[in-house]
Scaffold this active site. Structure first.
Site, short mmCIF file in Angstrom:
data_model
loop_
_atom_site.label_atom_id
_atom_site.label_comp_id
_atom_site.label_asym_id
_atom_site.label_seq_id
_atom_site.Cartn_x
_atom_site.Cartn_y
_atom_site.Cartn_z
N ARG A 148 0.81 -1.22 0.00
CA ARG A 148 0.00 0.00 0.00
C ARG A 148 0.84 1.27 0.00
O ARG A 148 0.46 2.27 0.62
CB ARG A 148 -0.95 0.03 1.21
CG ARG A 148 -1.96 -1.09 1.23
CD ARG A 148 -3.21 -0.71 0.45
NE ARG A 148 -4.15 -1.80 0.49
CZ ARG A 148 -5.36 -1.73 1.03
NH1 ARG A 148 -5.76 -0.61 1.57
NH2 ARG A 148 -6.15 -2.76 1.00
N ARG A 205 -3.61 6.46 0.06
CA ARG A 205 -4.09 7.65 0.77
C ARG A 205 -3.08 8.34 1.65
O ARG A 205 -3.31 9.47 2.07
CB ARG A 205 -5.33 7.27 1.60
CG ARG A 205 -6.54 7.09 0.72
CD ARG A 205 -7.72 6.54 1.47
NE ARG A 205 -7.43 5.18 1.91
CZ ARG A 205 -8.32 4.40 2.52
NH1 ARG A 205 -9.52 4.86 2.77
NH2 ARG A 205 -7.99 3.18 2.87
N TYR A 211 -15.12 -12.28 0.32
CA TYR A 211 -15.88 -11.06 -0.01
C TYR A 211 -17.14 -11.41 -0.78
O TYR A 211 -18.20 -10.83 -0.58
CB TYR A 211 -15.04 -10.11 -0.85
CG TYR A 211 -14.10 -9.23 -0.05
CD1 TYR A 211 -14.60 -8.25 0.80
CD2 TYR A 211 -12.73 -9.36 -0.16
CE1 TYR A 211 -13.74 -7.43 1.52
CE2 TYR A 211 -11.86 -8.55 0.56
CZ TYR A 211 -12.39 -7.58 1.40
OH TYR A 211 -11.54 -6.78 2.11
#
Ligand code: CP3
Length: 365
Positions: free
Chosen positions: A42, A46, A174
């Site tokens: 990651r 963000r 999921y």
């Protein structure tokens, strides 16, 4: 030319020699390059202001399927930090979206599926995936991924790109729940109560993951990582019986290509041996198990990746530094060591902390 290289196009970075000297690939072969390679799960995302700027106004999955934007976001952390690898900016549910399954990423929540998959009829209604390069709808849809990879590697030069996919169990978890869940009980019940439904879904997700990996590698990725975010919720016996075959099938989809195969599960140190047995050539280790212990568990058989504790990224500089030096020391017990976090970069991370780690690893590793 070795047979494995012949399976890739002449302008692939592994074939034209661009990444021949990459420390990442040396460490993944079990060698000791001049400096220890480092990248962060990651690393694109963000925690970077340039990412938030680039993403403004574009939904997550649309960003992944816009080649120029996906390439730009993939390159951002490489330019900023000088890390030793790029990780392709995409998401584990991108192959589902490409296949035509109705899925979105809800901000602050994660992947959400319109129609959960719980019965054999649900499994049978999943789109047909076809074969690599067959030009059928799934393969054609993966062209956006191949285009993004080509744009990325054209800019990366000697830095290798890592392609990735979600592991079949995480993807299936999921799809069964329809959304993120804490304990994955829906998926764990399904494999016990309806093993044939589970097997059908796991076969579909392993094929989707495998073809997604293969598209990235043939377009220019030089290594792959299979992310099993939720496998840590399984016992070793359930993992081995119900999930390892799907992960092995996904990894086998690129086994004829000359790329290292990294396998990682968050919270998964109790599964290290079972996960290594799926055809992985390197193991990612979560921050809970020291790397020297992980290497002993694997009898020193594979290079390791990890495992800086993300909780220490915000600690005072000297606390973080001491921790990174400890990870380096323990990592040198493994036959090869790629420095990484023991899970992804938290969104609130100060980029300066990651920069300090890169500089420290390059200087002392
Ligand atoms: O730098 C990188 O690692 C780039 C690519 C990447 C992303 N997701 C981008 C992303 C990778 C490798 C992933 C994998 C992924 N996606 C996993 C496996 C890794 C892990 O952490 O265990 C999982 C479980 C997902 C599913 C997913 N996608 C979640 C749970 C979320 C967070 C949702 C939220 O808003 O909290 C996403 C979205 C996502 N994937 C973002 C990024 C950069 C954030 C989206 C945004 O910026 O709005």
């Amino acid at each position: 030319m070795p047979a494995l290289l012949a399976a890739l196009p002449a302008d692939h970075p592994l074939v034209d020699g661009r990444v021949a000297g990459a420390p990442l690939l040396a460490a993944l072969r079990g060698e000791r390059p001049a400096h220890r390679p480092v990248w962060f799960m990651r690393q694109a995302g963000r925690s970077l202001p340039e990412y938030r700027e680039a993403r403004r106004g574009t939904a997550m999955l649309d960003s992944c399927l816009t080649p120029a934007l996906a390439a730009e976001i993939t390159l951002q952390p490489v330019r900023r930090y000088g890390v030793d690898a790029a990780i392709f900016f995409s998401d584990i549910v991108v192959p589902m979206r490409v296949a035509g399954v109705e899925v979105d990423i809800a901000p602050g929540v994660g992947p959400v599926f319109a129609r959960p998959v719980r019965t054999m009829a649900d499994v049978e209604a999943l789109p047909h995936l076809g074969a690599p390069g067959d030009g059928a709808p799934f393969d054609a849809g993966l062209e956006a991924i191949r285009a993004a990879v080509r744009l990325t590697v054209a800019e990366l030069g000697s830095t290798p790109l890592i392609g990735f996919a979600g592991a079949p169990f995480t993807l299936a978890a999921y799809m069964v729940e329809g959304r993120p869940s804490r304990d994955h009980l829906g998926a764990r019940r399904l494999m016990i109560e309806s093993p044939e439904v589970w097997a059908g879904l796991a076969e579909w997700t392993s094929r989707a993951a495998g073809l997604f990996l293969r598209a990235q590698v043939t377009a220019g990725a030089a290594a792959v990582q299979l992310f099993d975010s939720w496998a840590g919720s399984l016992s070793e016996a359930d993992y081995t019986e119900h999930c390892a075959p799907g992960s092995a099938a996904a990894l086998a989809t690129v086994e004829d290509l000359p790329v290292p195969r990294i396998h990682f599960a968050a919270h998964g140190s109790h599964l290290l041996r079972a996960m290594a047995a799926t055809g992985a050539t390197a193991m990612g280790v979560d921050y809970r198990m020291p790397l020297d212990e992980a290497s002993r568990l694997l009898d020193g058989s594979l290079p390791l990746q990890g495992n800086i504790d993300p909780a220490r990224l915000a600690a005072p500089a000297e606390v973080l530094e001491r921790h990174v030096l400890d990870v380096l020391a323990r990592g040198s017990q493994a036959p090869g060591h790629v420095v990484n976090l023991g899970h992804g970069v938290p969104p609130e991370t100060d980029p300066a902390a990651l920069q300090r780690i890169v500089d420290l690893v390059h200087e002392r590793g």
